[in-house]
Design a protein around this motif. Structure first.
Motif, PDB file in Angstrom:
ATOM      1  N   SER A  81      -7.631  -1.476  -2.107  1.00  0.00           N
ATOM      2  CA  SER A  81      -7.493  -2.722  -1.343  1.00  0.00           C
ATOM      3  C   SER A  81      -8.650  -2.902  -0.373  1.00  0.00           C
ATOM      4  O   SER A  81      -9.174  -4.008  -0.214  1.00  0.00           O
ATOM      5  N   CYS A  82      -9.076  -1.814   0.251  1.00  0.00           N
ATOM      6  CA  CYS A  82     -10.167  -1.900   1.216  1.00  0.00           C
ATOM      7  C   CYS A  82     -11.471  -2.287   0.532  1.00  0.00           C
ATOM      8  O   CYS A  82     -12.284  -3.019   1.102  1.00  0.00           O
ATOM      9  N   ALA A  83     -11.670  -1.839  -0.703  1.00  0.00           N
ATOM     10  CA  ALA A  83     -12.877  -2.206  -1.439  1.00  0.00           C
ATOM     11  C   ALA A  83     -12.958  -3.721  -1.610  1.00  0.00           C
ATOM     12  O   ALA A  83     -14.039  -4.314  -1.525  1.00  0.00           O
TER      13      ALA A  83
ATOM     14  N   GLY B 154       4.587   3.402  -9.953  1.00  0.00           N
ATOM     15  CA  GLY B 154       3.164   3.510  -9.649  1.00  0.00           C
ATOM     16  C   GLY B 154       2.478   2.186  -9.404  1.00  0.00           C
ATOM     17  O   GLY B 154       1.280   2.035  -9.681  1.00  0.00           O
ATOM     18  N   GLN B 155       3.224   1.220  -8.868  1.00  0.00           N
ATOM     19  CA  GLN B 155       2.667  -0.115  -8.661  1.00  0.00           C
ATOM     20  C   GLN B 155       2.121  -0.342  -7.248  1.00  0.00           C
ATOM     21  O   GLN B 155       1.559  -1.399  -6.974  1.00  0.00           O
ATOM     22  N   LEU B 156       2.292   0.628  -6.368  1.00  0.00           N
ATOM     23  CA  LEU B 156       1.713   0.490  -5.034  1.00  0.00           C
ATOM     24  C   LEU B 156       0.203   0.675  -5.108  1.00  0.00           C
ATOM     25  O   LEU B 156      -0.312   1.452  -5.916  1.00  0.00           O
TER      26      LEU B 156
ATOM     27  N   TYR C  82      10.978  -2.246  -3.578  1.00  0.00           N
ATOM     28  CA  TYR C  82       9.924  -1.326  -3.144  1.00  0.00           C
ATOM     29  C   TYR C  82      10.101   0.064  -3.743  1.00  0.00           C
ATOM     30  O   TYR C  82       9.112   0.741  -4.058  1.00  0.00           O
ATOM     31  N   SER C  83      11.343   0.488  -3.927  1.00  0.00           N
ATOM     32  CA  SER C  83      11.576   1.789  -4.564  1.00  0.00           C
ATOM     33  C   SER C  83      11.073   1.776  -5.999  1.00  0.00           C
ATOM     34  O   SER C  83      10.460   2.746  -6.474  1.00  0.00           O
ATOM     35  N   ALA C  84      11.305   0.661  -6.688  1.00  0.00           N
ATOM     36  CA  ALA C  84      10.842   0.547  -8.072  1.00  0.00           C
ATOM     37  C   ALA C  84       9.320   0.513  -8.146  1.00  0.00           C
ATOM     38  O   ALA C  84       8.715   1.128  -9.038  1.00  0.00           O
ATOM     39  N   MET C  85       8.694  -0.209  -7.223  1.00  0.00           N
ATOM     40  CA  MET C  85       7.228  -0.258  -7.200  1.00  0.00           C
ATOM     41  C   MET C  85       6.642   1.134  -7.012  1.00  0.00           C
ATOM     42  O   MET C  85       5.651   1.503  -7.652  1.00  0.00           O
TER      43      MET C  85
ATOM     44  N   LEU D 125       0.826  -1.206   0.000  1.00  0.00           N
ATOM     45  CA  LEU D 125       0.000   0.000   0.000  1.00  0.00           C
ATOM     46  C   LEU D 125       0.862   1.259   0.000  1.00  0.00           C
ATOM     47  O   LEU D 125       1.960   1.284   0.564  1.00  0.00           O
ATOM     48  N   ASP D 126       0.345   2.292  -0.604  1.00  0.00           N
ATOM     49  CA  ASP D 126       1.048   3.578  -0.654  1.00  0.00           C
ATOM     50  C   ASP D 126       0.809   4.327   0.654  1.00  0.00           C
ATOM     51  O   ASP D 126      -0.023   5.223   0.748  1.00  0.00           O
TER      52      ASP D 126
END
Length: 269
Positions: A245-247, A237-239, A230-233, A209-210
């Protein structure tokens, strides 16, 4: 899900207890739940930051949920301490009413721990104990206390949600505290599901998650490969957003067809 069993449209007249509610995923859960419960439901929001909790309470009051008779109680508490856990249980008992038909406990509170070091550096037992108290013991004792306060009765559904992680299943170098805590928590709830067949128990992994925790992960992680991942994600814009996620978590709770005790990942929903 069976074709002849349509998903519920709401979560009922609920008493919903959410830990770590003041920011990040917990804050988003609080907002989404407020939209899905019936009028006169109760939210008990627990976190260490009283100011952030009160800001969330004001947001909920200003939203559509504020006109449904939703009751929101804020509990400023350090769940790493016995007194903090007890204060959440006490507030939940005081806030509840006889017409509640769904008890929901979301064990969301947690911390990443010191990811700047490797396992062989953790020789201070008090440091490890402090981490486990907040991330493991609190979830176990809060869940036990809530189940004792709200025993099984006719007309009451009880749902326990553990916010988990891929780290509960796989080892991440330099994340020994986080992996250990998530694995231990997940086993607690698997055992609980075996012991209490009337409960609905879910471990939900919300994905990367962002959030502030992700920023900590990509800046402080000792393992270079993991830090770069994680830096690449983040840069690509892959976070995931907390809302996306909550949906999916809300979809799972409404459909209610998961095996009790299951681990469900956001990417599998």
């Amino acid at each position: 899900m069976q074709a002849d069993v349509p998903p519920r449209e709401d979560l009922g007249r609920a008493l919903c207890i959410i830990t770590g509610a003041s920011r990040g995923f917990g804050r988003t859960i609080s907002k989404e739940v407020s939209r899905l419960v019936k009028p006169r439901s109760v939210l008990v929001l627990a976190a260490r930051s009283g100011d952030d909790l009160r800001a969330l309470q004001a947001d909920l009051a200003a939203s559509d949920a504020g006109g449904t008779g939703l009751v929101v109680h804020c509990v400023e508490a350090d769940l790493g301490l016995k007194e903090g856990v007890e204060s959440v249980i006490r507030a939940s008992k005081e806030a509840s009413s006889e017409d509640i038909d769904h008890l929901i406990l979301v064990n969301n509170a947690g911390s990443l721990g010191d990811v700047s070091r490797y396992t062989k550096s953790f020789i201070n037992m008090s440091e490890v104990d402090s981490y486990l108290s907040f991330n493991v013991s609190s979830a176990m004792c809060l869940t036990a206390g809530v189940l004792q306060a709200f025993p099984q009765r006719a007309g009451l559904k009880r749902t326990i949600v553990n916010i988990t992680s891929l780290c509960a299943l796989q080892p991440f170098p330099s994340w020994v505290l986080y992996c250990t805590g998530k694995a231990a928590r997940e086993m607690i709830f698997r055992v609980l599901a075996e012991e209490e067949p009337d409960l609905r128990v879910l471990s939900y992994s919300p994905g990367p998650l962002d959030t502030a925790m992700q920023m900590e992960a990509r800046t402080k992680t000792a393992d270079p490969s993991l830090r770069e991942t994680y830096s690449a994600m983040f840069s690509q814009g892959q976070l995931l957003t907390c809302e996306a996620s909550c949906a999916k978590l809300m979809k799972v709770l409404l459909e209610d067809d998961y095996p009790s005790g299951a681990h469900l990942d956001v990417y599998d929903v």
